[in-house]
Design a protein around this motif. Structure first.
Motif, PDB file in Angstrom:
ATOM      1  N   GLN A 287       0.852  -1.188   0.000  1.00  8.06           N
ATOM      2  CA  GLN A 287       0.000   0.000   0.000  1.00  8.06           C
ATOM      3  C   GLN A 287       0.885   1.234   0.000  1.00  8.06           C
ATOM      4  O   GLN A 287       2.001   1.204   0.520  1.00  8.06           O
ATOM      5  CB  GLN A 287      -0.906   0.055   1.232  1.00  8.06           C
ATOM      6  N   ILE A 288       0.350   2.307  -0.576  1.00  3.47           N
ATOM      7  CA  ILE A 288       1.094   3.565  -0.597  1.00  3.47           C
ATOM      8  C   ILE A 288       0.105   4.716  -0.689  1.00  3.47           C
ATOM      9  O   ILE A 288      -0.940   4.592  -1.330  1.00  3.47           O
ATOM     10  CB  ILE A 288       2.101   3.599  -1.768  1.00  3.47           C
ATOM     11  N   THR A 289       0.432   5.817  -0.020  1.00  6.18           N
ATOM     12  CA  THR A 289      -0.405   7.005  -0.152  1.00  6.18           C
ATOM     13  C   THR A 289       0.058   7.797  -1.369  1.00  6.18           C
ATOM     14  O   THR A 289       1.204   7.666  -1.817  1.00  6.18           O
ATOM     15  CB  THR A 289      -0.337   7.906   1.096  1.00  6.18           C
ATOM     16  N   LEU A 290      -0.829   8.608  -1.870  1.00  9.92           N
ATOM     17  CA  LEU A 290      -0.500   9.425  -3.031  1.00  9.92           C
ATOM     18  C   LEU A 290       0.641  10.386  -2.716  1.00  9.92           C
ATOM     19  O   LEU A 290       1.542  10.568  -3.533  1.00  9.92           O
ATOM     20  CB  LEU A 290      -1.743  10.187  -3.499  1.00  9.92           C
TER      21      LEU A 290
ATOM     22  N   ILE B 154      -2.718  -0.134  -9.506  1.00  9.65           N
ATOM     23  CA  ILE B 154      -3.054   0.348  -8.163  1.00  9.65           C
ATOM     24  C   ILE B 154      -4.574   0.449  -8.079  1.00  9.65           C
ATOM     25  O   ILE B 154      -5.250   0.674  -9.088  1.00  9.65           O
ATOM     26  CB  ILE B 154      -2.402   1.712  -7.844  1.00  9.65           C
ATOM     27  N   THR B 155      -5.088   0.274  -6.871  1.00  2.75           N
ATOM     28  CA  THR B 155      -6.524   0.371  -6.637  1.00  2.75           C
ATOM     29  C   THR B 155      -6.749   1.323  -5.470  1.00  2.75           C
ATOM     30  O   THR B 155      -6.124   1.167  -4.415  1.00  2.75           O
ATOM     31  CB  THR B 155      -7.115  -1.010  -6.290  1.00  2.75           C
ATOM     32  N   LEU B 156      -7.611   2.288  -5.668  1.00  3.44           N
ATOM     33  CA  LEU B 156      -7.908   3.253  -4.615  1.00  3.44           C
ATOM     34  C   LEU B 156      -8.576   2.541  -3.444  1.00  3.44           C
ATOM     35  O   LEU B 156      -9.625   1.919  -3.606  1.00  3.44           O
ATOM     36  CB  LEU B 156      -8.818   4.363  -5.152  1.00  3.44           C
ATOM     37  N   ALA B 157      -7.951   2.594  -2.281  1.00  6.08           N
ATOM     38  CA  ALA B 157      -8.496   1.981  -1.072  1.00  6.08           C
ATOM     39  C   ALA B 157      -9.250   3.008  -0.238  1.00  6.08           C
ATOM     40  O   ALA B 157     -10.233   2.674   0.428  1.00  6.08           O
ATOM     41  CB  ALA B 157      -7.376   1.360  -0.234  1.00  6.08           C
ATOM     42  N   ASP B 158      -8.792   4.262  -0.298  1.00  9.31           N
ATOM     43  CA  ASP B 158      -9.426   5.311   0.506  1.00  9.31           C
ATOM     44  C   ASP B 158      -8.959   6.664  -0.002  1.00  9.31           C
ATOM     45  O   ASP B 158      -7.831   6.804  -0.500  1.00  9.31           O
ATOM     46  CB  ASP B 158      -9.044   5.150   1.987  1.00  9.31           C
ATOM     47  N   GLY B 159      -9.805   7.661   0.124  1.00  6.78           N
ATOM     48  CA  GLY B 159      -9.420   9.020  -0.219  1.00  6.78           C
ATOM     49  C   GLY B 159      -9.797   9.412  -1.634  1.00  6.78           C
ATOM     50  O   GLY B 159     -10.609   8.754  -2.282  1.00  6.78           O
ATOM     51  N   ASP B 160      -9.160  10.491  -2.115  1.00  7.99           N
ATOM     52  CA  ASP B 160      -9.516  11.080  -3.403  1.00  7.99           C
ATOM     53  C   ASP B 160      -8.300  11.777  -4.002  1.00  7.99           C
ATOM     54  O   ASP B 160      -7.810  12.766  -3.450  1.00  7.99           O
ATOM     55  CB  ASP B 160     -10.663  12.070  -3.190  1.00  7.99           C
TER      56      ASP B 160
ATOM     57  N   LEU C 299      -5.153   6.652  -0.587  1.00  5.77           N
ATOM     58  CA  LEU C 299      -4.409   5.447  -0.238  1.00  5.77           C
ATOM     59  C   LEU C 299      -4.681   4.408  -1.317  1.00  5.77           C
ATOM     60  O   LEU C 299      -5.834   4.175  -1.690  1.00  5.77           O
ATOM     61  CB  LEU C 299      -4.861   4.907   1.123  1.00  5.77           C
ATOM     62  N   TYR C 300      -3.607   3.785  -1.814  1.00  4.42           N
ATOM     63  CA  TYR C 300      -3.727   2.800  -2.893  1.00  4.42           C
ATOM     64  C   TYR C 300      -3.175   1.451  -2.477  1.00  4.42           C
ATOM     65  O   TYR C 300      -2.156   1.367  -1.797  1.00  4.42           O
ATOM     66  CB  TYR C 300      -2.942   3.267  -4.124  1.00  4.42           C
ATOM     67  N   ASP C 301      -3.857   0.385  -2.923  1.00  9.44           N
ATOM     68  CA  ASP C 301      -3.320  -0.968  -2.855  1.00  9.44           C
ATOM     69  C   ASP C 301      -2.536  -1.178  -4.141  1.00  9.44           C
ATOM     70  O   ASP C 301      -2.972  -0.770  -5.223  1.00  9.44           O
ATOM     71  CB  ASP C 301      -4.439  -2.006  -2.774  1.00  9.44           C
ATOM     72  N   VAL C 302      -1.383  -1.825  -4.045  1.00  9.75           N
ATOM     73  CA  VAL C 302      -0.504  -2.026  -5.198  1.00  9.75           C
ATOM     74  C   VAL C 302      -0.589  -3.479  -5.645  1.00  9.75           C
ATOM     75  O   VAL C 302      -0.421  -4.393  -4.836  1.00  9.75           O
ATOM     76  CB  VAL C 302       0.962  -1.668  -4.835  1.00  9.75           C
ATOM     77  N   ASP C 303      -0.831  -3.697  -6.931  1.00  8.44           N
ATOM     78  CA  ASP C 303      -0.823  -5.039  -7.515  1.00  8.44           C
ATOM     79  C   ASP C 303       0.520  -5.220  -8.217  1.00  8.44           C
ATOM     80  O   ASP C 303       0.741  -4.726  -9.314  1.00  8.44           O
ATOM     81  CB  ASP C 303      -1.973  -5.196  -8.514  1.00  8.44           C
ATOM     82  N   ARG C 304       1.422  -5.918  -7.564  1.00  7.39           N
ATOM     83  CA  ARG C 304       2.799  -6.049  -8.063  1.00  7.39           C
ATOM     84  C   ARG C 304       2.881  -6.726  -9.434  1.00  7.39           C
ATOM     85  O   ARG C 304       3.716  -6.350 -10.248  1.00  7.39           O
ATOM     86  CB  ARG C 304       3.618  -6.848  -7.069  1.00  7.39           C
ATOM     87  N   ALA C 305       2.027  -7.692  -9.688  1.00  4.98           N
ATOM     88  CA  ALA C 305       2.087  -8.373 -10.989  1.00  4.98           C
ATOM     89  C   ALA C 305       1.765  -7.416 -12.123  1.00  4.98           C
ATOM     90  O   ALA C 305       2.409  -7.438 -13.163  1.00  4.98           O
ATOM     91  CB  ALA C 305       1.107  -9.555 -11.006  1.00  4.98           C
ATOM     92  N   VAL C 306       0.786  -6.550 -11.905  1.00  3.78           N
ATOM     93  CA  VAL C 306       0.438  -5.581 -12.949  1.00  3.78           C
ATOM     94  C   VAL C 306       1.516  -4.518 -13.054  1.00  3.78           C
ATOM     95  O   VAL C 306       1.877  -4.109 -14.164  1.00  3.78           O
ATOM     96  CB  VAL C 306      -0.955  -4.955 -12.681  1.00  3.78           C
ATOM     97  N   VAL C 307       2.036  -4.061 -11.951  1.00  8.42           N
ATOM     98  CA  VAL C 307       3.131  -3.081 -11.978  1.00  8.42           C
ATOM     99  C   VAL C 307       4.311  -3.652 -12.768  1.00  8.42           C
ATOM    100  O   VAL C 307       4.909  -2.978 -13.611  1.00  8.42           O
ATOM    101  CB  VAL C 307       3.576  -2.662 -10.560  1.00  8.42           C
ATOM    102  N   HIS C 308       4.631  -4.899 -12.516  1.00 10.28           N
ATOM    103  CA  HIS C 308       5.745  -5.544 -13.227  1.00 10.28           C
ATOM    104  C   HIS C 308       5.462  -5.628 -14.735  1.00 10.28           C
ATOM    105  O   HIS C 308       6.358  -5.388 -15.552  1.00 10.28           O
ATOM    106  CB  HIS C 308       6.012  -6.934 -12.663  1.00 10.28           C
TER     107      HIS C 308
END
Length: 186
Positions: free
Chosen positions: A110-113, A156-162, A176-185
């Motif tokens: 996860q990572i914030t913007l 990335i998928t928005l978990a919270d916020g705008d 706040l975003y959830d990160v999908d490592r396979a797609v990022v790769h």
């Protein structure tokens, strides 16, 4: 070509899969739609052989992505990506996109913007002619365009916020975003 041996009753499905990977060089569980990846995965063997034989393109398919690697035989100025509003990416947006992908590849699940912006700003400062200043609205807007591009494709998928609120005022907005490592790769 394997397409010639496909029964006519299944040809529509094969052709849809071929159109999907040719139109969207990255297909994920959610992009361009939720059924696309399953359609492409069904025809992986035939698509790999036909795309390689016909165009010299390489298709890589995993559980979560299908990625088409093309061979550019000429420069096409109109072949780039665009924002969610249809505006073509400029040099700055491409730079932010590349730097964001690099940061997401090294980060946590996860990572914030604002954290992602800090990573991108730090790396951008090391590249001549590229800068991300979160105090400038134009830089924030360009950065959010790159982040939105990643979100549409499922990296990335928005978990919270705008993100739009952060772009308007980073002191009062956050995402706040959830990160999908396979797609990022991919």
């Amino acid at each position: 070509m394997r397409a010639r041996s496909i029964p006519s009753i299944e040809l529509d499905s094969y052709q849809r899969a071929a159109r999907l990977v040719l139109a969207h060089h990255l297909v994920t569980a959610t992009f361009p739609d939720r059924s696309a990846l399953a359609t492409v995965r069904r025809w992986t063997t035939e698509l790999r052989e036909d795309l390689l034989a016909t165009f010299g393109y390489r298709l890589e398919v995993t559980e979560t992505t299908a990625r088409l690697f093309t061979v550019a035989d000429r420069l096409d100025a109109g072949a780039g990506t665009s924002t969610h509003t249809g505006r073509p990416f400029d040099r700055r947006r491409y730079a932010y996109l590349a730097l964001a992908i690099a940061a997401l590849g090294r980060g946590a699940g996860q990572i914030t913007l604002s954290e992602l912006a800090e990573h991108v700003a730090s790396e951008a400062s090391r590249v001549d002619g590229v800068e991300l200043d979160t105090e400038r609205a134009a830089d924030r807007d360009a950065f959010v365009d790159a982040v939105t591009w990643l979100g549409v494709r499922g990296a990335i998928t928005l978990a919270d916020g705008d993100a739009g609120r952060w772009a308007s005022d980073p002191d009062s907005g956050e995402a706040l975003y959830d990160v999908d490592r396979a797609v990022v790769h991919a």
